[in-house]
Design a protein around this motif. Sequence first.
Motif, mmCIF file in Angstrom:
data_model
loop_
_atom_site.group_PDB
_atom_site.id
_atom_site.type_symbol
_atom_site.label_atom_id
_atom_site.label_comp_id
_atom_site.label_asym_id
_atom_site.label_seq_id
_atom_site.Cartn_x
_atom_site.Cartn_y
_atom_site.Cartn_z
ATOM 1 N N LEU A 215 -15.208 8.569 55.236
ATOM 2 C CA LEU A 215 -15.731 7.631 56.229
ATOM 3 C C LEU A 215 -15.627 8.206 57.641
ATOM 4 O O LEU A 215 -16.599 8.192 58.408
ATOM 5 N N THR A 216 -14.448 8.727 57.984
ATOM 6 C CA THR A 216 -14.228 9.242 59.340
ATOM 7 C C THR A 216 -15.059 10.490 59.592
ATOM 8 O O THR A 216 -15.641 10.660 60.668
ATOM 9 N N ALA B 51 -18.666 9.531 60.167
ATOM 10 C CA ALA B 51 -18.865 8.954 61.501
ATOM 11 C C ALA B 51 -18.922 10.028 62.562
ATOM 12 O O ALA B 51 -19.725 9.957 63.498
ATOM 13 N N MET C 103 -18.585 3.042 61.573
ATOM 14 C CA MET C 103 -17.566 2.832 60.540
ATOM 15 C C MET C 103 -17.470 1.368 60.122
ATOM 16 O O MET C 103 -17.295 1.065 58.936
ATOM 17 N N GLU D 134 -20.313 0.757 57.769
ATOM 18 C CA GLU D 134 -20.113 1.438 56.493
ATOM 19 C C GLU D 134 -19.090 0.706 55.640
ATOM 20 O O GLU D 134 -19.262 0.562 54.419
ATOM 21 N N VAL E 189 -10.612 1.563 59.541
ATOM 22 C CA VAL E 189 -11.331 1.922 60.771
ATOM 23 C C VAL E 189 -10.340 1.987 61.928
ATOM 24 O O VAL E 189 -10.367 2.920 62.745
#
Length: 495
Positions: A123-124, A127, A261, A264, A282
């Motif tokens: 995820l990070t 982003a 984020m 998502e 997040v």
Amino acid sequence: MLFLGLLLLLALLAGARLLWGWWLLRNLHLPPLAPGFLHLLQPNLPIYLLGLTQKLGPIYRLRLGLQDVVVLNSKRTIEEAMVRKWVDFAGRPHILSYKLVSQHYPDLSVGDYSLLWKAHKKLTRSALLLGMRNLMEPLVERLTQEFCERMRAQAGAPVAIQKEFSLLTCSIICHLTFGDKVKEDTTVRVFHNCVRDLMKTWDHWSIQLLDIVPFLRFFPNPGLWRLKQIVKNRDHIVEKQLRQHKDSLVAGQWRDMTDYMLQEVEHLRVAEGPGQLLEGHVHMALVDLFIGGTDTTAITLSWAVAFLLHHPEIQRRLQEEIDLELGPSVSGSQVSYKDRARLPLLNATIAEVLRLRPAVPLALPHRTMQLSSILGYDIPKGMVVIPNLQGAHLDETVWEQPHEFRPDRFLEPGKSPRALAFGCGARVCLGEPLARLELFVVLARLLQAFTLLPPAGSLPSLQPQPYCGITLNMQPFQVRLQPRGMGALRLGQCQ
């Protein structure tokens, strides 16, 4: 009497734990053990650990409090563990300070390896590299340009450059995570002060001691109380930003990494149901970006300036290269980062600074997920493993004249291996692409606009602060930024 009895009981329990640990490991072929218990009190710890290799070899054990740890001091041992056997070494130790800085959700940097951790990392990374793909380089260029204009206003006066770099890198993270509505005099300074306070307190001996002897947390400790207060303040600041973003979200659009984020996470929740990433992930991703992306990059930029003050001939060659490609003014053209090969000496200088002074010289400790081995030595499950990145960069069997600042070593194809300043394998620093972009853009623009001069001929020390924590801090210094071109002529006429 009660207090003395408690101390005696704790000592007996610690002794029993050590004996039980030795009994469990009795049939393993372990790395050699360095004598002594006070290794953490040594100044310039990475260099001290490298020195132990002369008697013990590139891999050995140390006793830190109640626990043995394995130290890796060569590129070969680090890559065997972190790249070729990364599954075995992908964990993080379960220590008190890690739990304190990630109280509600596992943190990316200090969180243990798991499937959820992998999703958090994905995820990070998405982003950073996908959400900000078209915005990152223009943003870094714009903020660096504004930084140079502020420095030009102080032309000729001594500047505490590390603080200025730290504000710049924090500003870049703020704009990436919270968008262009960031107020420079409020949001950036609030986050900057919070990050500095957190790192200073986390590095304090009173917290490091708790990580080594955890039962001391039951005794009064002002450092522990302060760390808890700073984490509480940090979380309050991040939660406020998350609320503001959720209140103004537009589905299918994102203004910054936080928007990306949050959307998502919501998409994954709807598509895959509970048990997946949550808003708290997040939250901790944002915390990681600020902690990992502010002072580390600022420290590297500061080391670069210090080395160039000591080596004006390399600074002159860099300016000649930059002038040839960009022109001699900060308002001149720019080289796209994807075309950075046009400035080979600048790339080589950055690589040499990262080799000699990695911002996090001992990385963050790893923990074995299962029984493994390195160079024929058994490494038990649950063993803490410390990669001595700076030690590996000074290995005489790999690097010629390793202690010398010689950027040209990286201009010879195939002669110098890639340094490990950002780590390697599954735990490689997620912010490496952003950090490399910042180092390239900031140094190119700074050397294009200014000549770096020591104030009153006083050169900064190239030795780090003797007792460092997580980061390789340098001793405070100042630099004079003399404008080049017409700005330099005007300054000379006024002096």
